[in-house]
Enzyme design. Sequence first.
Site, PDB file in Angstrom:
ATOM      1  N   GLN A  34       0.279   1.010 -12.765  1.00 43.73           N
ATOM      2  CA  GLN A  34      -0.551  -0.160 -13.032  1.00 43.73           C
ATOM      3  C   GLN A  34      -1.095  -0.225 -14.454  1.00 43.73           C
ATOM      4  O   GLN A  34      -1.494  -1.290 -14.898  1.00 43.73           O
ATOM      5  CB  GLN A  34      -1.701  -0.218 -12.018  1.00 43.73           C
ATOM      6  N   ARG A  72     -10.389   9.041 -11.701  1.00 47.01           N
ATOM      7  CA  ARG A  72      -9.237   9.240 -10.821  1.00 47.01           C
ATOM      8  C   ARG A  72      -8.037   8.496 -11.394  1.00 47.01           C
ATOM      9  O   ARG A  72      -8.115   7.287 -11.611  1.00 47.01           O
ATOM     10  CB  ARG A  72      -9.560   8.718  -9.412  1.00 47.01           C
ATOM     11  N   HIS A  98       1.089   7.654  -6.392  1.00 47.72           N
ATOM     12  CA  HIS A  98       0.518   6.313  -6.213  1.00 47.72           C
ATOM     13  C   HIS A  98       1.670   5.317  -6.348  1.00 47.72           C
ATOM     14  O   HIS A  98       1.666   4.454  -7.232  1.00 47.72           O
ATOM     15  CB  HIS A  98      -0.598   6.074  -7.223  1.00 47.72           C
ATOM     16  N   ASN A 115      -1.645   8.394  -2.235  1.00 49.63           N
ATOM     17  CA  ASN A 115      -2.518   7.240  -2.156  1.00 49.63           C
ATOM     18  C   ASN A 115      -2.005   6.278  -1.084  1.00 49.63           C
ATOM     19  O   ASN A 115      -0.893   5.752  -1.191  1.00 49.63           O
ATOM     20  CB  ASN A 115      -2.554   6.489  -3.493  1.00 49.63           C
ATOM     21  N   GLU A 116      -2.800   6.056  -0.059  1.00 51.76           N
ATOM     22  CA  GLU A 116      -2.567   5.003   0.925  1.00 51.76           C
ATOM     23  C   GLU A 116      -1.194   5.014   1.584  1.00 51.76           C
ATOM     24  O   GLU A 116      -0.395   4.079   1.406  1.00 51.76           O
ATOM     25  CB  GLU A 116      -2.813   3.632   0.277  1.00 51.76           C
ATOM     26  N   ASN A 159     -10.048   4.530   0.660  1.00 50.47           N
ATOM     27  CA  ASN A 159     -10.066   3.288  -0.121  1.00 50.47           C
ATOM     28  C   ASN A 159     -10.441   2.168   0.831  1.00 50.47           C
ATOM     29  O   ASN A 159      -9.837   2.011   1.889  1.00 50.47           O
ATOM     30  CB  ASN A 159      -8.683   2.984  -0.710  1.00 50.47           C
ATOM     31  N   TYR A 183     -11.686  -2.042   1.125  1.00 47.63           N
ATOM     32  CA  TYR A 183     -11.844  -3.330   0.447  1.00 47.63           C
ATOM     33  C   TYR A 183     -12.464  -4.431   1.283  1.00 47.63           C
ATOM     34  O   TYR A 183     -13.234  -5.224   0.783  1.00 47.63           O
ATOM     35  CB  TYR A 183     -10.485  -3.803  -0.106  1.00 47.63           C
ATOM     36  N   GLU A 207     -11.648   4.340  -3.817  1.00 49.58           N
ATOM     37  CA  GLU A 207     -11.483   2.980  -4.353  1.00 49.58           C
ATOM     38  C   GLU A 207     -12.369   2.020  -3.584  1.00 49.58           C
ATOM     39  O   GLU A 207     -12.435   2.072  -2.358  1.00 49.58           O
ATOM     40  CB  GLU A 207     -10.045   2.447  -4.196  1.00 49.58           C
ATOM     41  N   TRP A 219     -12.841   0.674  -8.205  1.00 47.35           N
ATOM     42  CA  TRP A 219     -11.504   0.178  -8.547  1.00 47.35           C
ATOM     43  C   TRP A 219     -11.666  -1.184  -9.202  1.00 47.35           C
ATOM     44  O   TRP A 219     -12.160  -2.084  -8.552  1.00 47.35           O
ATOM     45  CB  TRP A 219     -10.602   0.056  -7.309  1.00 47.35           C
ATOM     46  N   GLU A 253      -1.532  -5.718 -10.857  1.00 45.10           N
ATOM     47  CA  GLU A 253      -1.940  -5.691  -9.454  1.00 45.10           C
ATOM     48  C   GLU A 253      -0.720  -5.943  -8.546  1.00 45.10           C
ATOM     49  O   GLU A 253      -0.655  -6.915  -7.811  1.00 45.10           O
ATOM     50  CB  GLU A 253      -3.078  -6.696  -9.222  1.00 45.10           C
ATOM     51  N   TRP A 254       0.257  -5.061  -8.647  1.00 37.93           N
ATOM     52  CA  TRP A 254       1.425  -5.059  -7.752  1.00 37.93           C
ATOM     53  C   TRP A 254       2.055  -6.441  -7.592  1.00 37.93           C
ATOM     54  O   TRP A 254       2.315  -7.088  -8.597  1.00 37.93           O
ATOM     55  CB  TRP A 254       1.027  -4.400  -6.417  1.00 37.93           C
ATOM     56  N   PHE A 261      -9.105  -6.826 -11.212  1.00 37.54           N
ATOM     57  CA  PHE A 261      -9.998  -5.934 -10.463  1.00 37.54           C
ATOM     58  C   PHE A 261     -10.888  -5.096 -11.384  1.00 37.54           C
ATOM     59  O   PHE A 261     -11.731  -4.346 -10.908  1.00 37.54           O
ATOM     60  CB  PHE A 261      -9.167  -4.937  -9.640  1.00 37.54           C
TER      61      PHE A 261
HETATM   62  C1  PNW Z   1      -4.905  -0.562  -3.222  1.00 35.59           C
HETATM   63  N1  PNW Z   1      -3.752  -4.352   1.908  1.00 35.59           N
HETATM   64  O1  PNW Z   1      -3.867  -1.348  -2.740  1.00 35.59           O
HETATM   65  C2  PNW Z   1      -4.266   0.347  -4.243  1.00 35.59           C
HETATM   66  O2  PNW Z   1      -4.566   1.711  -4.081  1.00 35.59           O
HETATM   67  C3  PNW Z   1      -4.463  -0.094  -5.657  1.00 35.59           C
HETATM   68  O3  PNW Z   1      -3.401   0.370  -6.428  1.00 35.59           O
HETATM   69  C4  PNW Z   1      -4.631  -1.591  -5.724  1.00 35.59           C
HETATM   70  O4  PNW Z   1      -4.655  -2.088  -7.020  1.00 35.59           O
HETATM   71  C5  PNW Z   1      -5.921  -1.932  -4.975  1.00 35.59           C
HETATM   72  O5  PNW Z   1      -5.916  -1.394  -3.671  1.00 35.59           O
HETATM   73  C6  PNW Z   1      -6.204  -3.417  -4.893  1.00 35.59           C
HETATM   74  O6  PNW Z   1      -5.193  -4.082  -4.188  1.00 35.59           O
HETATM   75  C7  PNW Z   1      -3.909  -2.102  -1.578  1.00 35.59           C
HETATM   76  O7  PNW Z   1      -2.968  -5.284   2.032  1.00 35.59           O
HETATM   77  C8  PNW Z   1      -2.996  -3.123  -1.455  1.00 35.59           C
HETATM   78  O8  PNW Z   1      -4.524  -4.058   2.859  1.00 35.59           O
HETATM   79  C9  PNW Z   1      -2.940  -3.877  -0.302  1.00 35.59           C
HETATM   80  C10 PNW Z   1      -3.815  -3.595   0.735  1.00 35.59           C
HETATM   81  C11 PNW Z   1      -4.728  -2.571   0.615  1.00 35.59           C
HETATM   82  C12 PNW Z   1      -4.786  -1.826  -0.542  1.00 35.59           C
END
Ligand code: PNW
Length: 459
Positions: free
Chosen positions: A18, A75, A119, A164-165, A294, A296, A367, A413, A420-421, A429
């Site tokens: 990223q 991190r 990651h 990561n995740e 993490n 959100y 995060e 984060w 952002e993917w 972010f």
């Molecule tokens: C995380 N969802 O990604 C990642 O660890 C980060 O790299 C990313 O930038 C950040 O969160 C914000 O998106 C996610 O769909 C992507 O639930 C998608 C999901 C959750 C986390």
Amino acid sequence: MIQFPKDFIWGSATSSYQIEGARKEGGKGPSIWDAFCEIPSRIQNGDNGDIACDHYHRFEEDIALMKKMGLKAYRFSIAWPRIQPTGKGKANQEGIAFYSRLIDTLLQHDIEPWVTLYHWDLPLALQLEEDGWTGDNISDYFAAYANICFEHFGDRVKNWITLNEPWVIAILGYGQAIFAPGRTSNSEPYLAGHNLIKAHAKAVEIYRKKYQSTQKGRIGITNNCDWREPLTDKKEDKEAAERALEFFLAWFADPIYKGHYPESMVKRLGDRLPKFTKEEIQMIKGSSDFFGLNHYTTMLAANATGEITQNNVFGNGGLSEDQDVELSADPNWEKTAMQWGIVPWGCRKLLEWIDQRYDRPEIYITENGCALDDKIINGEVHDPKRIKFYKTYLEECHKAIQNGVALKGYFAWSFMDNFEWASGYAKRFGIHYIDFETLERTPKASAKWLREVIEQNGF
Ligand code: PNW
């Protein structure tokens, strides 16, 4: 005034793909994200990480900004294809040298490195030659790569995060084709998840056997999870919310903390959920020194009574048809630019759920943050909504601590706007603004607010 515990770790986070850029420099091999970004229409605006924040060349400037903020911890992740360009074999010395300089510079500034080994930027060769995370030998390749990192960086790195995740890797990468490698399947996610758990545990085993006693660090895994609030008080909806959390977080955390998959998954998935051998269970159970989380957002969960209407935002319900859960959002919730609801109390409820289910583990929020439509005006970014986001989420974290949860640290984060993917550079972010034309960095108002929070250890 809200005061956090004396030894609370305040940090911020990023990941290699990223922010680094330098796609073909320093002997780096291609990753699945380099390839995924080449496919038309997968990434918003056709963006890619070729240059990103150019952190590869500007890391000293970035660390100076971290210092200015008073960050205690940073991190970041290591790009596997910088260390092993094909994912196998001996280490690429230029890659080692880059991360060595990064780590040394952090330590010179009294910033503790928290290093994620994976990651999402898998060496492309491992996808093509070994079927990526669904391949039989992938966990051994990961463990060998992890060993190289422990050997070269473990004298200075005391906090390791293996993966990561895994949920995102498995579901968005192998189930819903939203992320690399872009596959669609209702069985591959469970196979990928299985191999991810084994990969984590093998890396931990190597660290514990060969390095931990001399290097004296800690190693864990970071999982992501939203909160799931029952839509109504009905028993079916409460069970649906619990089931949704099991398919999200317990999928990975139960094997690691309890030694088996959640019963709800075993029952519903049948042969699509692989089984661990006795030896594997022994290796997996207890393989995390801390609970990386993490978090959100939150969604409402109801028992699905018929056809699932795909009501989940950006795929974050997982494979809903396997769970019989119908997700929705309360229309009164404010939303971020990702359309993720801002629900601070969900964070507290999730922390308390983890605390109970896993018997009071030490938790680090690795995060938490939000994307907003930030604009720089006269050299400044006013982001009161982000300040409010951090303030209200941190208030709930503090309540959780008062309720006995062993929350030990918090990483915002992200340190800066970045790739952002699937959303490319369209979603911001960061707590530092980046002008992606000039690559100039500017602290947002939220970075200044967090700086004071860190200074006072509260607000
Ligand atoms: C995380 N969802 O990604 C990642 O660890 C980060 O790299 C990313 O930038 C950040 O969160 C914000 O998106 C996610 O769909 C992507 O639930 C998608 C999901 C959750 C986390």
